[in-house]
Design an enzyme around this catalytic site. Structure first.
Site, PDB file in Angstrom:
ATOM      1  N   GLU A   1      -7.791  -0.866  -2.234  1.00 56.19           N
ATOM      2  CA  GLU A   1      -7.375   0.358  -2.924  1.00 56.19           C
ATOM      3  C   GLU A   1      -8.591   1.200  -3.319  1.00 56.19           C
ATOM      4  O   GLU A   1      -9.579   0.679  -3.856  1.00 56.19           O
ATOM      5  CB  GLU A   1      -6.586  -0.039  -4.181  1.00 56.19           C
ATOM      6  CG  GLU A   1      -6.109   1.092  -5.052  1.00 56.19           C
ATOM      7  CD  GLU A   1      -5.312   0.578  -6.246  1.00 56.19           C
ATOM      8  OE1 GLU A   1      -4.678   1.412  -6.922  1.00 56.19           O
ATOM      9  OE2 GLU A   1      -5.312  -0.645  -6.507  1.00 56.19           O
TER      10      GLU A   1
ATOM     11  N   LYS B   1       0.209   6.636  -3.580  1.00 56.16           N
ATOM     12  CA  LYS B   1       0.732   5.556  -4.414  1.00 56.16           C
ATOM     13  C   LYS B   1       1.875   6.073  -5.283  1.00 56.16           C
ATOM     14  O   LYS B   1       1.752   7.110  -5.949  1.00 56.16           O
ATOM     15  CB  LYS B   1      -0.391   4.994  -5.291  1.00 56.16           C
ATOM     16  CG  LYS B   1      -0.037   3.752  -6.098  1.00 56.16           C
ATOM     17  CD  LYS B   1      -1.282   3.227  -6.811  1.00 56.16           C
ATOM     18  CE  LYS B   1      -1.017   1.945  -7.572  1.00 56.16           C
ATOM     19  NZ  LYS B   1      -2.249   1.430  -8.228  1.00 56.16           N
TER      20      LYS B   1
ATOM     21  N   CYS C   1      -1.168  -1.492  -4.178  1.00 57.57           N
ATOM     22  CA  CYS C   1      -1.228  -2.331  -5.386  1.00 57.57           C
ATOM     23  C   CYS C   1       0.091  -2.398  -6.152  1.00 57.57           C
ATOM     24  O   CYS C   1       1.002  -3.104  -5.756  1.00 57.57           O
ATOM     25  CB  CYS C   1      -2.375  -1.880  -6.284  1.00 57.57           C
ATOM     26  SG  CYS C   1      -3.042  -3.228  -7.301  1.00 57.57           S
TER      27      CYS C   1
END
Length: 542
Positions: free
Chosen positions: A44, A111, A147
């Site tokens: 990430e 994200k 994540c």
């Protein structure tokens, strides 16, 4: 559908050094391509590193990101899934992943789930995305998540319903004790429950007070762990998929480390990365003959090598001869530079200067005790100035919690390896380190001797504090579990003792605000996570 290979690029980005990170990522992509990989997945925000904090607010970020992406676009014959910051025309920032192939950015992913708890503060910096990224390669359907997205189960469910066979997950998941195993079990269960394969790539390395443990993992659709990268080390792990077997091939996995061994390895990595990336030639610490400084010294030597570590023993009137012997013995066993500096003249000079300001018939109290600690702190900082070495503070979490430490004395230093380590765990770590050698590097007497600050005659820690096993139990319930004073008493602990301990914790917040940073290994570390106002009227009883 044909066979293919995916490279998991578990590495340690240098926060903010976008050009260097991009060059490292390009080299890893070239290496993976030479090993036959079709796809390489990075952690990430790998291009800038995690957490970049307010570097993300710098006006030049968009330009630098573009320059970094241009470096990555030199890769050929391999698909890159690279974490970076995407800034749109409206100036909104996204925690993003770019799909790059043969010089082109073919797709972007934003994200969708931005964590804002514990050590995470992503809603300060990023706008949440709202679309999945799905692509095909080798007759196989892939998706990208970042994540926190993988922990929101609806994401995995939706991707499985859309026919995705493998999810590529970019992560910067910080360490806490037991977290690698918990993380692995949860990802395995997600894969099995949704009949989907998961490539989980995690950042590795120390970053200020955070530790990223790595342990990147390949999960098959039945929940089987096909491959796993090491803890604490950069690694390019190649996962091979066999179309006929519809699975990633199993590989030998690193042995599972006991939690104490795991913590020790990660503390070593944290010290190494902090010192090296800060540009210090080495470290210096006060070797008191006690277990905290003894363990800190062992960690420092394992992190940096004996040639980059210096220790100074600074005895005073109350320092027993065997203490000096034990400190010298450990220094010799580890092969470090070691010296003894008597602090009598320094303390005496302080007292002479202070005498006109003190009451007549002055009785010794913590003033005189703390002068000893501050004399030692002054000596270490002077040597640090002269030789450029970083001073390591040697205090532990139990002491810091209750204020059993001296501002500008034993708290002096730039990094505190044991800051988030309870005293009971300090003992376990010391025993573990000794178990690695035929001749223990920490003298046995250091471990078995009752702990003492040695600031007055026959002083023992237990004169001021409960036994450490009791103290740590109370602290854990109050700090980690957030239990009230009354709730802890109801669990069978003596009321006056609990009140005393919690009172010490609450009134020493001002000290902790001035303490050196240190690596986080618990679920509730001081500083980044446990942030309490110094002055407050909160009643801890309920």
């Amino acid at each position: 559908m044909r066979n293919f290979k995916i490279a998991l690029a578990q590495f340690s980005p240098h926060i903010g050094n976008i050009a260097a990170n991009a060059q490292s990522m390009l080299q890893q992509a070239q290496q993976a391509q030479q090993q036959g990989a079709d796809i390489i997945v990075f952690p990430e925000l790998a291009l800038i590193g995690y957490p970049a904090e307010d570097l993300l607010l710098r006006p030049s970020l968009a330009v630098r990101m573009q320059q970094g992406l241009e470096i990555l676009q030199h890769a050929r014959d391999i698909i890159l899934i690279a974490g970076y910051v995407h800034i749109d025309e409206a100036g909104q920032r996204y925690n993003a992943a770019a799909l790059i192939k043969n010089g082109e950015i073919l797709a972007k992913y934003h994200k969708q789930n931005l964590p804002n708890y514990s050590v995470f503060d992503e809603q300060r910096y990023f706008t949440a995305g709202n679309q999945h990224l799905i692509f095909e390669h080798a007759g196989h359907k892939f998706a990208v998540l970042i994540c926190e997205d993988i922990w929101v189960e609806k994401n995995t469910q939706q991707l499985a319903q859309l026919g995705v066979e493998t999810i590529l997950v970019l992560n910067a998941s910080p360490y806490e004790a037991g977290k690698p195993q918990i993380r692995q079990e949860m990802v395995s269960q997600l894969g099995q429950k949704n009949n989907i394969r998961i490539i989980y790539v995690n950042q590795v390395g120390g970053q200020d007070d955070l530790i990223f443990d790595g342990a990147s993992t390949v999960i098959n659709a039945n929940g089987e762990i096909a491959a796993q990268a090491q803890l604490t080390a950069e690694q390019l792990l190649i996962a091979e998929y066999h179309a006929e077997q519809k699975a990633y091939m199993t590989q030998d996995r690193p042995p599972v480390a006991h939690t104490i061994a795991e913590i020790y390895q990660l503390l070593v990595m944290s010290v190494r990365d902090y010192v090296n990336r800060s540009g210090f030639p080495g470290v210096i610490l006060g070797l008191s003959g006690g277990i905290d400084s003894a363990l800190t010294l062992a960690i420092a030597v394992d992190a940096l090598g004996a040639e980059r570590v210096q220790a100074v023993m600074m005895p005073y009137t109350y320092t027993a001869h065997i203490i000096v012997e034990d400190a010298a013995a450990q220094a010799q066993r580890l092969g470090i530079r070691f010296g003894i500096a008597e602090i009598h003249p320094v303390v005496h000079g302080f007292m002479q200067t202070l005498t006109p300001f003190l009451p007549q018939n002055n009785a010794a109290d913590t003033t005189e005790e703390n002068l000893q600690a501050r004399a030692r702190g002054t000596m270490l900082m002077a040597l640090s100035n002269k030789f450029g070495y970083l001073v390591l503070s040697t205090g532990n979490k139990s002491e810091l919690a209750v204020g059993y430490c001296t501002l500008y004395g034993d708290m002096a230093g730039g990094f505190a390896p044991l800051k988030d380590v309870y005293k009971t765990i300090v003992f376990e770590l010391a025993k573990y380190r000794n178990s690695l050698e035929k001749v223990p590097v920490i003298p046995e007497r250091v471990i078995t001797r009752p702990p003492s600050a040695e600031l007055r005659p026959d002083q023992k820690d237990q004169d001021s504090l409960p036994p450490y096993d009791v103290l740590d139990a109370i602290l854990y319930m109050y700090l980690e579990d957030d239990l009230s004073q009354d709730s802890i008493i109801q669990k069978g602990f003596h009321a006056e003792m609990v009140q005393h301990v919690i009172g010490l914790v609450d009134k020493n917040e001002y000290k902790r605000r001035q303490a050196a940073i240190g690596p986080r290994i618990s679920s509730r570390a001081f500083g980044r996570e446990r942030r309490y106002p110094i002055i407050n009227g909160w009643n801890a009883g309920v």
